[in-house]
Design a protein around this motif. Sequence first.
Motif, short mmCIF file in Angstrom:
data_model
loop_
_atom_site.label_atom_id
_atom_site.label_comp_id
_atom_site.label_asym_id
_atom_site.label_seq_id
_atom_site.Cartn_x
_atom_site.Cartn_y
_atom_site.Cartn_z
N ALA A 135 0.84 -1.20 0.00
CA ALA A 135 0.00 0.00 0.00
C ALA A 135 0.87 1.25 0.00
CB ALA A 135 -0.94 -0.01 1.20
N ARG A 136 1.90 1.26 0.81
CA ARG A 136 2.78 2.43 0.90
C ARG A 136 3.55 2.65 -0.40
NH1 ARG A 136 5.00 7.17 2.41
NH2 ARG A 136 6.67 6.99 3.91
N ILE A 137 4.09 1.56 -0.98
CA ILE A 137 4.88 1.73 -2.20
C ILE A 137 3.99 2.10 -3.38
CG2 ILE A 137 5.05 -0.56 -3.28
CD1 ILE A 137 8.19 0.03 -3.24
N ALA A 138 2.71 1.68 -3.35
CA ALA A 138 1.78 2.08 -4.41
C ALA A 138 1.58 3.60 -4.40
CB ALA A 138 0.44 1.36 -4.25
N VAL A 139 1.49 4.17 -3.22
CA VAL A 139 1.36 5.64 -3.11
C VAL A 139 2.61 6.32 -3.64
CG1 VAL A 139 1.19 7.56 -1.46
CG2 VAL A 139 -0.28 5.55 -1.19
N GLU A 142 2.76 6.05 -7.43
CA GLU A 142 1.85 7.00 -8.09
C GLU A 142 2.40 8.42 -7.99
OE1 GLU A 142 -2.79 8.17 -8.61
OE2 GLU A 142 -2.22 7.19 -6.75
N ASP A 143 2.86 8.79 -6.80
CA ASP A 143 3.37 10.15 -6.60
C ASP A 143 4.57 10.47 -7.49
OD1 ASP A 143 1.44 10.56 -4.66
OD2 ASP A 143 2.84 10.46 -2.96
N PHE A 144 5.48 9.52 -7.64
CA PHE A 144 6.73 9.80 -8.34
C PHE A 144 6.80 9.30 -9.77
CE2 PHE A 144 7.80 10.24 -3.89
CZ PHE A 144 8.50 11.43 -3.89
N ARG A 145 5.96 8.30 -10.11
CA ARG A 145 6.04 7.74 -11.45
C ARG A 145 4.70 7.76 -12.18
NH1 ARG A 145 7.78 2.11 -11.23
NH2 ARG A 145 8.33 2.35 -13.41
N GLY A 146 3.65 8.22 -11.49
CA GLY A 146 2.32 8.26 -12.11
C GLY A 146 1.72 6.89 -12.33
N LYS A 147 2.20 5.89 -11.60
CA LYS A 147 1.69 4.51 -11.74
C LYS A 147 1.05 4.11 -10.41
CE LYS A 147 5.17 3.27 -15.14
NZ LYS A 147 6.16 2.29 -15.58
N PRO A 148 -0.28 4.06 -10.36
CA PRO A 148 -0.98 3.83 -9.09
C PRO A 148 -1.09 2.36 -8.69
CG PRO A 148 -2.58 4.21 -10.81
CD PRO A 148 -1.21 4.37 -11.45
N GLN A 149 0.02 1.65 -8.73
CA GLN A 149 0.01 0.25 -8.30
C GLN A 149 1.32 -0.04 -7.57
OE1 GLN A 149 -0.26 0.84 -11.77
NE2 GLN A 149 1.77 0.29 -12.48
N PRO A 150 1.32 -1.11 -6.79
CA PRO A 150 2.58 -1.45 -6.10
C PRO A 150 3.63 -1.95 -7.07
CG PRO A 150 0.90 -3.11 -5.65
CD PRO A 150 0.24 -2.03 -6.45
N THR A 151 4.86 -1.79 -6.68
CA THR A 151 6.01 -2.33 -7.40
C THR A 151 6.96 -2.89 -6.35
OG1 THR A 151 7.68 -1.83 -9.08
CG2 THR A 151 7.28 -0.12 -7.44
N ASN A 152 7.93 -3.65 -6.78
CA ASN A 152 8.81 -4.29 -5.79
C ASN A 152 9.78 -3.31 -5.14
OD1 ASN A 152 10.49 -4.01 -8.05
ND2 ASN A 152 10.56 -6.21 -8.45
N VAL A 153 10.41 -2.46 -5.94
CA VAL A 153 11.42 -1.56 -5.40
C VAL A 153 11.43 -0.26 -6.21
CG1 VAL A 153 13.35 -2.47 -6.78
CG2 VAL A 153 13.82 -1.48 -4.53
N ILE A 158 11.30 -0.47 -0.64
CA ILE A 158 11.07 -1.86 -1.04
C ILE A 158 9.83 -2.37 -0.32
CG2 ILE A 158 12.70 -2.74 0.70
CD1 ILE A 158 13.49 -4.88 -1.47
N ALA A 159 8.97 -3.08 -1.07
CA ALA A 159 7.67 -3.52 -0.55
C ALA A 159 7.67 -5.02 -0.27
CB ALA A 159 6.57 -3.18 -1.54
N TYR A 160 7.23 -5.37 0.93
CA TYR A 160 7.30 -6.76 1.37
C TYR A 160 6.41 -7.69 0.55
CZ TYR A 160 7.66 -10.85 4.26
OH TYR A 160 7.90 -12.13 4.68
N ASP A 161 5.13 -7.36 0.44
CA ASP A 161 4.17 -8.30 -0.16
C ASP A 161 4.54 -8.69 -1.58
OD1 ASP A 161 2.13 -8.36 2.06
OD2 ASP A 161 2.14 -6.21 1.60
N ILE A 162 4.84 -7.70 -2.41
CA ILE A 162 5.16 -8.01 -3.80
C ILE A 162 6.49 -8.75 -3.91
CG2 ILE A 162 6.28 -5.83 -4.45
CD1 ILE A 162 4.52 -6.00 -7.05
#
Length: 162
Positions: free
Chosen positions: A49-53, A56-67, A100-104
Motif C-alpha cells: 500500500a505504501r509503495i503504491a502511493v 503513483e506520486d513519483f512515477r504516475g503509476k498507481p500500483q505497487p512495485t517491488n522496489v 522496497i515492498a514486502y508483499d510483492i
Amino acid sequence: MLTDVMIEDRRWRALGLEALADRAAVATLVHLDIDPGQFEISVLACNDARIAVLNEDFRGKPQPTNVLSWPSHERGPERAGAVPDLPRVGPDAELGDIAIAYDICAAEAALGDKPLADHTTHLIVHAVLHLLGYDHVRDEDAALMESCEVAILCKLGIANPY
C-alpha cells in the motif's frame, strides 16, 4: 553502516533486512571500486500500500512495485551501454533513497521459487545500481546493468536471477 533502514512493515525485521540491505549495498559498491565508507543510502522497508502511493506520486503509476529508487544526483551516461560516472567522494555523501515492498517481493520470490532473502538481495543490488546511474531502458544499458547484477550476486553466493 552504508544503509540507514527505516522499517515500516515489521515482516522485514524477521528477514533481517538491515543486515541484508547493507551487505547487498556494500557488495555493489565494492564491485564497482567505490569506497562504501564514504556514502549513505536510505532504505524504506514498507508494504504494498505504501509503495503504491510512492509509485503513483513519483512515477504516475498507481500500483505497487517491488522496489523504487531515487538517486541523489543524475549519473546516467549519455551514450547507451556506457558506464555511469562514479559518485563524488565525501564524508556521508548520500547516494539516494530506496523503497522496497514486502508483499510483492514475497510473492515474486514464491513465484520464482527463490528464497525471499536472495530475491530481496537482488532487488537491493538492482536499486543501488539505479542510484549509481545504471538503467535498463535502452538495451545496451540493460545488458550492462544485468551483467553487473549477476556478477555481484555471484560474489554473494546467489544464483543468476535471469
